[in-house]
Motif scaffolding. Structure first.
Motif, PDB file in Angstrom:
ATOM      1  N   HIS A   1      -5.419  -6.096   3.707  1.00 39.17           N
ATOM      2  CA  HIS A   1      -5.707  -6.535   2.312  1.00 39.17           C
ATOM      3  C   HIS A   1      -6.688  -7.702   2.257  1.00 39.17           C
ATOM      4  O   HIS A   1      -7.783  -7.578   1.751  1.00 39.17           O
ATOM      5  CB  HIS A   1      -4.462  -6.947   1.526  1.00 39.17           C
TER       6      HIS A   1
ATOM      7  N   HIS B   1       1.089   4.070   1.839  1.00 40.01           N
ATOM      8  CA  HIS B   1       2.501   4.374   1.646  1.00 40.01           C
ATOM      9  C   HIS B   1       2.618   5.730   0.964  1.00 40.01           C
ATOM     10  O   HIS B   1       1.628   6.265   0.464  1.00 40.01           O
ATOM     11  CB  HIS B   1       3.155   3.299   0.768  1.00 40.01           C
TER      12      HIS B   1
ATOM     13  N   LYS C   1       4.092  -3.146  12.020  1.00 36.23           N
ATOM     14  CA  LYS C   1       3.563  -3.962  10.927  1.00 36.23           C
ATOM     15  C   LYS C   1       4.535  -5.075  10.590  1.00 36.23           C
ATOM     16  O   LYS C   1       5.749  -4.881  10.640  1.00 36.23           O
ATOM     17  CB  LYS C   1       3.373  -3.051   9.708  1.00 36.23           C
TER      18      LYS C   1
ATOM     19  N   HIS D   1       0.259  -8.121   7.046  1.00 40.35           N
ATOM     20  CA  HIS D   1      -0.118  -8.231   5.632  1.00 40.35           C
ATOM     21  C   HIS D   1      -0.684  -9.626   5.379  1.00 40.35           C
ATOM     22  O   HIS D   1      -0.106 -10.614   5.819  1.00 40.35           O
ATOM     23  CB  HIS D   1       1.126  -8.072   4.762  1.00 40.35           C
TER      24      HIS D   1
ATOM     25  N   HIS E   1      -3.775   2.197   6.452  1.00 39.26           N
ATOM     26  CA  HIS E   1      -2.595   1.570   5.852  1.00 39.26           C
ATOM     27  C   HIS E   1      -2.337   2.100   4.448  1.00 39.26           C
ATOM     28  O   HIS E   1      -3.114   1.821   3.524  1.00 39.26           O
ATOM     29  CB  HIS E   1      -2.734   0.052   5.790  1.00 39.26           C
TER      30      HIS E   1
ATOM     31  N   ASP F   1      -4.081   1.170   0.927  1.00 37.61           N
ATOM     32  CA  ASP F   1      -2.815   0.509   0.589  1.00 37.61           C
ATOM     33  C   ASP F   1      -2.148   1.165  -0.622  1.00 37.61           C
ATOM     34  O   ASP F   1      -1.391   0.531  -1.354  1.00 37.61           O
ATOM     35  CB  ASP F   1      -2.973  -0.996   0.340  1.00 37.61           C
TER      36      ASP F   1
HETATM   37 ZN   LIG Z   1       0.905  -1.836   1.866  1.00 36.46          ZN
END
Ligand SMILES: [Zn+2]
Length: 381
Positions: free
Chosen positions: A271, A19, A169, A235, A17, A325
């Motif tokens: 997370h 970005h 997601k 999340h 995960h 993340d």
């Molecule tokens: Zn993220």
């Protein structure tokens, strides 16, 4: 450095995960500091985002890649960063990751950061896509659709977007909290909710937060996941400022997790801070639940070892997955990989020293979390 440490420092990771990064050539102090925060608010006047654990980690570990001494001042770091330029900083930090594959969430502020191809080129690694369900719903609404047509148009768009993706997601926790009805909504309720949503947004970019529409998105994605054997990511907790944190405890979402288990759909909880124990417990109880501690390992800087130790308390080693993340800054990709290796290496070394596991056991645990669990649940070749 003994053998298991060499093994753990070199073994290629799968980041399940993350970005893209910002590529605009002028990364001002303001831009860099805003990407070092999970808040949309500026720090109090006269203070800096470097004055927290993440700032220490950036100065200690990233400064040497920009030809500075470890723990160079924040000013020196930002000055050197500006001197080198965004492209060179991205090249240096992403070139040193030791990551073998990235699974990129493309649905968050996607116009500001690199997409799949650009990130693959920058990192030199294969990149696969995770499609954010709520972003697709917002795209469909923005493209012009009426209430009666929304459900079919959205289902079609999600199917098409998911064709080359390795998972979906949801940010349900951020938009509605986990304390909602978790069943699939009735068709007429979806039409009614879509009507109110579309009427309220007018010409603005719509922001989805109606629980009926969020549930519809989740269950539409779940049907695709069931057919195509794809996982869903959720999340959890830390990672976005617009949350009611107390209601983001993933144990509130037990009914949905159980329903996904019946459909044999893996659910990866992302997370998880401060609900690491809750997430690990869910992974212990449900066959289909996985968890990571991405994001918070960067944000806790020197205390990250305690986080990783907690993540290893009760969760099966086959259910724990590595992620960074990282968003926007290559520093966050670099630190996420480096700190994960260091902290888990330290914890496992202590276990070996205490006679709690063999070196071979430690390597198997590391491999599972670093790569093999993700490769299995996302069916990555
Ligand atoms: Zn993220």
């Amino acid at each position: 450095m003994h053998d298991s440490q060499t093994f753990m420092s070199e073994f290629p990771l799968i980041d399940h995960h993350c970005h893209g990064v910002v590529t605009s050539p002028t990364s001002t102090r303001l831009c860099v500091e805003s990407l070092m925060s999970e808040s949309y608010r500026a720090p109090p006047p006269g203070t800096s985002q470097f004055q927290k654990p993440l700032g220490l980690a950036v100065r200690r570990h990233c400064a040497p890649l920009l030809d500075l001494e470890p723990l160079a001042s924040a000013d020196a770091y930002l000055e050197r960063r500006a001197q080198l330029g965004t492209h060179e900083v991205n090249r240096r930090l992403l070139g040193a990751l030791g990551i073998g594959m990235h699974l990129l969430d493309t649905g968050h502020r996607s116009s500001e950061i690199t997409g799949i191809e650009d990130f693959a080129q920058l990192s030199g690694n294969p990149v696969r896509e995770i499609v954010r369900i709520e972003a697709v719903a917002e795209d469909v609404a923005a493209s012009g659709v009426d209430a009666a047509g929304f459900a079919a148009r959205f289902a079609d768009a999600l199917r098409r977007r998911g064709e080359t993706a390795v998972g979906f997601k949801s940010i349900v926790a951020y938009r509605t909290t986990f304390r909602i009805d978790q069943t699939a909504p009735a068709g007429e309720d979806v039409v009614r909710a879509a009507g109110s949503w579309l009427a309220a947004t007018g010409n603005r970019r719509p922001r989805i937060s109606d629980p009926v529409l969020i549930r519809f998105g989740l269950w539409t994605a779940a049907e695709l996941c069931r057919d195509r054997k794809l996982p869903i990511q959720l999340h959890v907790g830390f990672g976005d400022p617009d949350v009611y944190m107390h209601a983001c405890d993933p144990t509130h979402f037990t009914d949905f997790l159980r329903a996904m288990e019946a459909w044999e759909i893996p659910v990866a909880l992302l997370h998880n801070y401060p609900f690491i124990r809750e997430a690990a417990w869910l992974a212990e109880v449900f066959q289909n639940v996985y968890y990571d501690v991405g994001a918070i390992v960067n944000y806790t800087g020197p205390s990250g070892r305690r986080i990783v130790r907690e993540a290893l308390e009760v969760g099966p080693f086959t259910k724990h997955v590595f992620s960074t993340d990282a968003f926007g800054l290559p520093e966050l990709h670099y630190l996420g990989a480096l700190l994960f290796r260091r902290h888990i290496g330290d914890v496992l070394d202590a276990w070996i020293a205490a006679g709690d596991c063999t070196t071979r056991d430690a390597e198997e645990i590391f491999k599972a979390i670093a790569r093999d669990n993700a490769a299995r649940i996302y069916a990555l070749a």
